[in-house]
Design an enzyme around this catalytic site. Structure first.
Site, PDB file in Angstrom:
ATOM      1  CG  ASP A   1     -10.521   4.350 -31.847  1.00 32.21           C
ATOM      2  OD1 ASP A   1      -9.763   3.426 -32.186  1.00 32.21           O
ATOM      3  OD2 ASP A   1     -11.157   4.357 -30.784  1.00 32.21           O
TER       4      ASP A   1
ATOM      5  CG  HIS B   1      -9.713   0.208 -31.049  1.00 30.80           C
ATOM      6  ND1 HIS B   1     -10.267   1.424 -30.716  1.00 30.80           N
ATOM      7  CD2 HIS B   1     -10.040  -0.638 -30.048  1.00 30.80           C
ATOM      8  CE1 HIS B   1     -10.906   1.311 -29.553  1.00 30.80           C
ATOM      9  NE2 HIS B   1     -10.777   0.071 -29.126  1.00 30.80           N
TER      10      HIS B   1
ATOM     11  CB  SER C   1     -13.622   0.012 -27.313  1.00 30.56           C
ATOM     12  OG  SER C   1     -12.527   0.646 -26.730  1.00 30.56           O
TER      13      SER C   1
END
Length: 474
Positions: A163, A200, A410
């Protein structure tokens, strides 16, 4: 998906890949981005065949230029893929569809796809965002909440998160004490404002750690460039990650691309074949286009040769009763898990960090749902949105000081990854694929997603969130 949001994201990704001419796919494939004027092929005889077939077709077709056809670069050492130029990227019409049609007849005879687009793979809140993060109240705990149990280095489950990198203050969040990896390259701009998508990977790691404390989590910043990477480069980066850290028990991947082809991505062939022969389980987000178009690599779960090594995960809405408005869906999605308004680690644990919203909320759900979804609330005005003067003008700014709420497949994917890891610890299982199969077999939960009753995983420490949108001022 609302076209204005897609176009906003397209411009964002294009700025992150300034040397790559990008174009958008047809309207019936929402979220499709790829390199203009280039097709992706395997090396060797297949590359030569495709090059010759395209050049011959272009010679016979008015308006197409055979002199443009040629290899851009030699086959990559590890993946074997190469890019073939099929047109002038600076020209008007994109020639990729013409080139792909030129090799279709040969593909049908050989039973194997020879060429494809060089897709842009992006994190699953990027070109198809669920929403942007929202600061969580200081009084609010993580959701899913942190499970009981300790960390045992001898039995800890290895989880690799592919990621964006870790924020600088992630260790200030206790559940991430056993998390290592790459630092986020740049967190803020010169004005001190947080860049979009920073945190994230940290948010994902926080979800896994909450559900499965007995894990050793490594976060690799493979997608630090606005969460986007070309298909031709992605497998090489995945190999770099597993070569560096060793093949883990579980890979949590919240990135991909839509694609109408039913046999996967040419650029990932080599990596997926090696994954198949390992014991690693790939847990992959199904994407947020609100579409049934397969989203790769999650859709490998529907191919028989990968069914045991890929777990594709869609998102449930905040109350857990049905699918989130944005979630992709279809028989290639194996299971759904909470993915709307989850609460996990972001950044600002040590010093609060400002963030300016990039997108505006909508008056109606952009996917056509009729519940209080994240398309609508909490309301904010974003920098990239056109017509800001009609929504309040100035973009909204917030402060992050640790935990945040965020939505998207996600985050449903690491919920599933965490539950697999937790089961491995609870039952002493060492094979993550067996643990995933047994987890799904034991799951009795169901949810309605686009008219179908599908398997659903709802962690015991997850709390449903029931949101009522306040009325707008008269």
């Amino acid at each position: 998906m609302a076209p204005e949001r897609f176009h906003e994201q397209f411009e964002h990704i294009r700025r992150s890949l300034p040397d790559v001419p990008l174009t958008m796919g047809p309207d019936d494939t929402p979220g499709l981005l790829y390199e203009k004027g280039v097709v992706l092929v395997r090396g060797g005889e297949e590359a030569r065949f495709v090059e010759d077939a395209v050049r011959a077709h272009f010679t016979e077709t008015p308006g197409l230029v055979p002199d443009h056809v040629g290899r851009v670069d030699p086959p990559a050492d590890r993946t074997g893929v190469t890019r073939i130029r099929v047109g002038d990227p600076a020209g008007g019409e994109d020639t990729v569809p013409h080139a792909l049609r030129a090799v279709r007849a040969a593909e049908r005879r050989g039973g194997r796809r020879l060429a494809g687009r060089n897709h842009v793979l992006h994190i699953a809140v990027n070109a198809c965002p669920g929403d942007e993060p929202v600061p969580a109240p200081r009084t609010e705990d993580a959701n899913p909440a942190v499970s009981g149990g300790g960390h045992d280095p001898a039995t800890a489950v290895g989880v690799l998160v592919i990621d964006t990198g870790l924020v600088h203050d992630h260790l200030a969040y206790p559940p991430l004490a056993h998390t290592t990896g790459d630092a986020q390259l740049t967190e803020t701009g010169g004005d001190g404002v947080l860049h979009q998508y920073v945190g994230h990977g940290t948010f994902i790691a926080g979800i896994v750690a909450a559900l499965a404390p007995n894990t050793d989590i490594t976060v690799r910043g493979t997608l630090n460039d606005a969460g986007a990477v070309l298909e031709s480069e992605f497998a090489g980066r995945l190999f770099e990650a597993v070569d560096r850290d060793g093949w883990p028990d579980i890979i949590s991947l919240s990135a991909g691309t839509p694609g109408a082809d039913t046999d996967g991505l040419i650029g990932l062939d080599t990596f997926m074949r090696e994954l198949r022969d390992r014991r690693t389980l790939l847990v992959a987000a199904a994407g947020n286009n609100g579409s049934d178009t397969p989203f790769w690599p999650a859709a490998y779960a529907a191919l028989p040769e990968y069914a045991d090594c890929v777990l594709s995960v869609g998102a449930l809405r905040a109350d857990g009763e049905s699918g989130a408005c944005f979630t992709n869906h279809g028989p290639w999605v194996r299971v759904h898990a909470p993915g709307e308004r989850l609460t996990s680690a972001l950044t600002g644990f040590v010093t609060p960090v400002p963030y300016v919203y990039q997108h505006s909320t909508y008056d109606d759900c952009r996917f056509g749902s009729d519940y209080a979804c994240t398309c609508l609330y909490p309301r904010h005005t974003g920098v990239l949105s056109e017509g800001r003067e009609n929504t309040g003008g100035k973009p909204d700014q917030v402060m992050f000081d640790g935990l945040a709420q965020w939505s998207g497949t996600s985050f449903a994917a690491p919920v599933a990854a965490g539950l697999v890891a937790a089961r491995m610890t609870a039952y002493g299982e060492r094979d993550p694929r067996v643990a995933a199969a047994r987890l799904l077999a034991a799951a009795t939960g169901r949810a309605e997603v686009r008219g179908a009753r599908v398997p659903a995983l709802r962690p015991p420490t997850w709390r449903p969130v029931r949101t009522v949108i306040p009325a707008l001022p008269a």
